[in-house]
Design an enzyme around this catalytic site. Structure first.
Site, PDB file in Angstrom:
ATOM      1  N   ASP A 104       0.930  -1.123  -0.023  1.00  0.00           N
ATOM      2  CA  ASP A 104       0.262   0.245  -0.005  1.00  0.00           C
ATOM      3  C   ASP A 104       0.818   1.292   0.054  1.00  0.00           C
ATOM      4  O   ASP A 104       2.006   1.212   0.408  1.00  0.00           O
ATOM      5  CB  ASP A 104      -0.949   0.004   1.417  1.00  0.00           C
ATOM      6  CG  ASP A 104      -1.842  -1.096   1.310  1.00  0.00           C
ATOM      7  OD1 ASP A 104      -2.185  -1.618   0.062  1.00  0.00           O
ATOM      8  OD2 ASP A 104      -2.379  -1.458   2.403  1.00  0.00           O
TER       9      ASP A 104
HETATM   10  N1  URA Z   1      -1.262  -5.778   3.766  1.00  0.00           N
HETATM   11  C1  URA Z   1      -1.765  -4.528   3.890  1.00  0.00           C
HETATM   12  O1  URA Z   1      -2.885  -4.582   4.461  1.00  0.00           O
HETATM   13  N2  URA Z   1      -1.012  -3.743   3.008  1.00  0.00           N
HETATM   14  C2  URA Z   1       0.246  -3.956   2.701  1.00  0.00           C
HETATM   15  O2  URA Z   1       0.695  -3.027   2.062  1.00  0.00           O
HETATM   16  C3  URA Z   1       0.642  -5.202   2.538  1.00  0.00           C
HETATM   17  C4  URA Z   1      -0.210  -6.378   3.157  1.00  0.00           C
END
Ligand code: URA
Length: 236
Positions: A104
């Protein structure tokens, strides 16, 4: 042919970016750094390197690890946000590369980048059970049986099947290490939401046996070693 023209033909550099690369001393002809764009080269006999990489060889397959900072998205281009490929400043033909899975925009840590689709598939495919470890900072103290729930599998909102068994290691009540072997959409954040908590910071530390290099500052990257490439590409 002029050196700058040769660079534009072998890469996707524009003439001005090729000139800049030459001026910055990133181009060598027959082992010598050349800073003149107008140098005439013989395409058949001269060996031209850009960033140490031969332009006459086929480029790739390439394998990198990047220490992703916050604020960057895992896409090749975006109108709104910075993309991780902007950080691979020494590389050429960036459009041929992809991230192996995604993090993310607000997640930091280990992201793998390659142009080898089969290798990436071996890492991201649920069949191959590659583990991913995350350091997670939480807004609330973790509930008592969280370790057991993660081990049993957690039912995420709007999903039909529980998560595969994972492990949770408590550093303290609001800081944990979570290891999982799937990559569902926002999985870590949704797992903690299902446990009545909220992720305030997330950092990926490792994928399989490959750990983020502690010498890499946020935004820095390096090529994977052949051993790392082999470790990640192996199928279990
Ligand atoms: N899980 C998440 O919620 N975000 C990420 O960036 C990676 C795994």
């Amino acid at each position: 042919m002029r050196l700058d023209k040769y660079l534009t033909q072998c890469t996707e550099l524009t003439r001005s970016r090729a000139t800049a690369a030459i001026r910055q001393g990133r181009v060598r002809v027959n082992e010598k750094v050349i800073k003149s764009s107008s140098l005439k080269i013989n395409e058949l006999t001269d060996v031209v390197l850009l960033n140490g990489q031969s332009l006459t060889d086929k480029i790739g397959p390439r394998y990198f690890m990047l220490h992703k900072p916050e604020g960057y998205i895992c896409a090749n281009s975006d109108n709104e946000h910075a993309v991780v490929f902007e950080l691979l400043s020494r590389e050429i033909n960036l459009d041929k590369l992809h991230t192996v899975g995604r993090l993310d925009i607000d997640t930091t840590g280990l992201i793998l980048i390659s142009d080898d689709g089969q290798w990436s598939h071996a890492i991201t495919s649920p069949k191959h059970h590659q583990t991913k470890s995350y350091r997670v900072w939480l807004s609330e103290p973790l509930i008592e049986d969280a370790e057991q729930q993660v081990k049993n599998g957690i039912m995420l909102r709007d999903e039909l099947h529980p998560t595969k068994p994972g492990t949770l290691e408590r550093i303290n009540d609001t800081e944990v290490i979570l290891t999982i072997s799937e990559g569902r959409y926002h999985q870590v954040k949704r797992m903690f939401a299902a446990l009545g908590n909220r992720v305030v910071q997330l950092h990926r530390h490792s994928i399989g046996d490959v750990v983020l290099d502690s010498n890499l500052q946020e935004g820095e990257y390096r090529a994977l070693t052949p051993q790392e490439v082999a470790l990640l590409g192996k199928r279990s």
